[in-house]
Write an enzyme that holds these catalytic residues in place. Structure first.
Site, PDB file in Angstrom:
ATOM      1  N   SER A   1       0.768  -1.562  -0.201  1.00 32.11           N
ATOM      2  CA  SER A   1      -0.105  -0.124   0.223  1.00 32.11           C
ATOM      3  C   SER A   1       0.980   1.426   0.177  1.00 32.11           C
ATOM      4  O   SER A   1       1.770   1.320   0.864  1.00 32.11           O
ATOM      5  CB  SER A   1      -1.081   0.282   1.188  1.00 32.11           C
ATOM      6  OG  SER A   1      -1.269   1.304   1.500  1.00 32.11           O
TER       7      SER A   1
ATOM      8  N   GLN B   1      -0.237   4.298   0.534  1.00 35.39           N
ATOM      9  CA  GLN B   1      -0.835   5.017   1.279  1.00 35.39           C
ATOM     10  C   GLN B   1       0.452   4.694   2.407  1.00 35.39           C
ATOM     11  O   GLN B   1       0.361   5.465   3.615  1.00 35.39           O
ATOM     12  CB  GLN B   1      -2.327   4.996   1.223  1.00 35.39           C
ATOM     13  CG  GLN B   1      -3.157   4.851   0.371  1.00 35.39           C
ATOM     14  CD  GLN B   1      -4.042   5.500   0.111  1.00 35.39           C
ATOM     15  OE1 GLN B   1      -4.871   4.250   0.943  1.00 35.39           O
ATOM     16  NE2 GLN B   1      -4.799   5.883  -0.654  1.00 35.39           N
TER      17      GLN B   1
ATOM     18  N   ASP C   1      -5.838   0.859  -9.510  1.00 33.05           N
ATOM     19  CA  ASP C   1      -7.577   2.090  -9.867  1.00 33.05           C
ATOM     20  C   ASP C   1      -8.011   1.577 -11.028  1.00 33.05           C
ATOM     21  O   ASP C   1      -9.471   1.848 -11.176  1.00 33.05           O
ATOM     22  CB  ASP C   1      -6.802   3.229  -9.220  1.00 33.05           C
ATOM     23  CG  ASP C   1      -6.660   3.662  -8.243  1.00 33.05           C
ATOM     24  OD1 ASP C   1      -7.162   2.510  -6.921  1.00 33.05           O
ATOM     25  OD2 ASP C   1      -5.887   4.712  -7.425  1.00 33.05           O
TER      26      ASP C   1
ATOM     27  N   LYS D   1     -11.409  -0.752  -1.096  1.00 28.36           N
ATOM     28  CA  LYS D   1     -11.834   0.500  -1.169  1.00 28.36           C
ATOM     29  C   LYS D   1     -12.697   1.833  -0.911  1.00 28.36           C
ATOM     30  O   LYS D   1     -13.747   1.231  -0.450  1.00 28.36           O
ATOM     31  CB  LYS D   1     -11.509   0.755  -3.277  1.00 28.36           C
ATOM     32  CG  LYS D   1     -10.009  -0.170  -3.029  1.00 28.36           C
ATOM     33  CD  LYS D   1      -8.741   1.141  -3.199  1.00 28.36           C
ATOM     34  CE  LYS D   1      -7.645   0.298  -3.182  1.00 28.36           C
ATOM     35  NZ  LYS D   1      -6.711   1.301  -2.272  1.00 28.36           N
TER      36      LYS D   1
HETATM   37  C1  S3P Z   1      -3.024   5.685  -3.352  1.00 30.02           C
HETATM   38  C2  S3P Z   1      -3.354   4.440  -3.112  1.00 30.02           C
HETATM   39  C3  S3P Z   1      -3.695   3.427  -3.526  1.00 30.02           C
HETATM   40  C4  S3P Z   1      -4.673   3.730  -4.520  1.00 30.02           C
HETATM   41  C5  S3P Z   1      -5.241   5.110  -3.664  1.00 30.02           C
HETATM   42  C6  S3P Z   1      -4.351   6.312  -3.936  1.00 30.02           C
HETATM   43  C7  S3P Z   1      -2.148   6.448  -3.355  1.00 30.02           C
HETATM   44  O1  S3P Z   1      -4.312   3.250  -2.061  1.00 30.02           O
HETATM   45  O2  S3P Z   1      -5.888   2.895  -4.114  1.00 30.02           O
HETATM   46  O3  S3P Z   1      -6.646   5.411  -5.141  1.00 30.02           O
HETATM   47  O4  S3P Z   1      -2.780   7.741  -3.646  1.00 30.02           O
HETATM   48  O5  S3P Z   1      -1.464   6.315  -2.519  1.00 30.02           O
HETATM   49  P1  S3P Z   1      -3.279   2.035  -1.488  1.00 30.02           P
HETATM   50  O6  S3P Z   1      -2.017   2.570  -1.317  1.00 30.02           O
HETATM   51  O7  S3P Z   1      -4.157   2.006   0.020  1.00 30.02           O
HETATM   52  O8  S3P Z   1      -3.011   0.812  -2.481  1.00 30.02           O
END
Ligand code: S3P
Length: 435
Positions: free
Chosen positions: A174, A176, A322, A349
């Protein structure tokens, strides 16, 4: 008459997709620069800042933390407070629908000498937060969630808040969570390291570098040195490839199409969608590639193509997470269909995207097999118009608008306003290029 009704969003079969379009600035990159610009010394000018509601949530949270922000059309000026300059918010921070805002800002809130609570809307309140809280607690943050690891997240920061650097192996791939740990690492004394199981988008690493942080990258390990002096920057945000994906799919599927998309972000950790489509026979050309603010961007040229389809390898999944809903739609029109596994993340999600895609494909008369972590969509299927339940999820609404362009009859997208979460103006732009 256009393809779209004025009140409800109705989508009819298109004859072709043509023209030349630009997309709003990348959502992922915009969030990161807004947060880092707030921690920098001096002002930052963010050009083509994402018009999305999610990125507006990030700005609103930062404003509540005492950051002065000005917005003129798509230029956002952020007057950075320096690493130690944020102020205790008056009331809860509201991340809205934005998981990125909640998770990434958590890394910053963890390092603050004050208490804060970050909450979200009904959809975000169902999404897992243990994944960020766990490493932040290990770094010394006093942080709790609601029952079951769900939002809101509370940070009991005080004058004695001290974060220690950690080396953290991400249990889920991830970006994020990676970002939350690296952002918290900015407040720790020493070097914080994150190890990724699979490569995820690296916009955080690039943005940290651009703002002057000391950052090292070796294979799947990323290391950031704590307590840097970040300097305000002028940044140009490329167009959002995840938004472009819906137009790429439309251009490939609708007969007689020929579409140019300008200034689209082409960071290699995001372009798995292009690799997959090209490997399936998609006629997608990349032109005029350049690097601006550390990010690759270029123009895309898409023409109607006969797509072979096939299986998407699991190691590609984090790189096109995504884009999977629209790829599933596209699978119905490919020769061998499209299948993928290793995508259980889609269940947590903005909606359960595996269930939402399967349900809406069935509404359109298509066959689809649902697994706990993926889908198998057989190819060469005729879609018929249906009422689509987006479950309030922007990417479901847009994926099925694309399905409507190749279906027989008039498809109705319920709750179409949810597209504003990532792509305000989506329906208007689609109407402009669809004939
Ligand atoms: C994102 C990472 C993804 C993605 C989200 C945006 C980001 O999520 O699905 O729309 O900006 O780092 P995850 O890192 O939780 O998979």
């Amino acid at each position: 008459m256009g393809l779209f009704g004025s009140k409800s969003k109705k989508v009819s079969a298109a004859r072709m997709i043509t023209g030349s379009v630009r997309f709003p600035g990348d959502k992922s990159i915009s969030h990161r620069y807004a947060m880092l610009a707030a921690l920098a010394e001096g002002p930052s000018e963010l050009h083509y800042y994402s018009a999305s509601a999610d990125c507006a949530s990030t700005l609103a949270c930062l404003a509540k933390l005492g950051v002065k922000i000005e917005r003129k059309e798509d230029v956002v000026t952020i007057h950075g407070t320096g690493l130690a300059g944020l102020r205790a918010p008056n009331g809860n921070l509201d991340a809205g629908n934005s998981g990125s805002t909640m998770r990434m800002l958590s890394g910053i809130l963890a390092g603050q000498p004050f208490r804060s609570v970050i909450a979200g809307d009904a959809s975000l309140s169902r999404r897992p937060m243990k994944r960020v809280v766990e490493p932040l607690a290990r770094m010394g943050a006093r942080v709790t969630t609601s029952e079951g690891g769900l939002p809101p997240i509370t940070f009991e920061g005080g004058p004695d808040t001290r974060l220690q650097p950690i080396r953290y192996e991400l249990p889920v791939a991830s970006a994020q969570v990676k970002t939350a740990v690296l952002f918290a690492g900015l407040f720790a004394e020493g070097a914080t390291e994150v190890v990724e199981p699979l490569r995820t988008r690296d916009h955080t690493e690039i943005a940290l570098e651009q703002m002057g942080a000391e950052i090292g990258r070796h294979s799947k390990t990323i290391r950031v040195q704590g307590r840097p002096r970040l300097a305000g920057q002028k940044v140009y945000v490329p167009g959002d490839l995840s938004s472009a994906a819906f137009f790429i799919a439309a251009g490939l599927l609708v007969p007689g199409s020929n579409l140019v998309m300008q200034n689209v972000g082409l960071n290699p950790t995001r372009t798995a969608i292009l690799d997959v489509l090209v490997s399936m026979g998609g006629r997608v050309k990349i032109l005029n590639v350049e690097t601006i603010s550390g990010e690759l961007l270029g123009d895309l040229h898409v023409e109607t193509s006969r797509l072979a389809g096939g299986e998407i390898p699991a190691e590609f999944v984090p790189g096109l997470i995504d884009e999977l809903p629209v790829l599933a739609v596209l699978g119905t029109q490919a020769e061998q269909g499209i299948s993928f596994r290793g995508a259980a993340e889609l269940r947590v999600k903005e909606s359960d995207r595996l269930a939402a895609v399967a349900e809406n494909l069935r509404r359109m008369g298509a066959e689809v097999e649902e697994f706990p972590d993926g889908l198998r969509v057989p190819g060469n299927q005729k879609l018929r118009a249906a009422e689509i339940d987006s479950h309030g999820d922007h990417r479901i609404a847009m994926a099925f608008a694309v399905a409507g362009l190749v279906a027989e009859g008039t498809t109705i997208i319920q709750h179409p306003a949810c597209v504003e979460i990532s792509f305000p103006g989506f329906f208007e732009l689609l109407e402009q290029v669809a004939e």
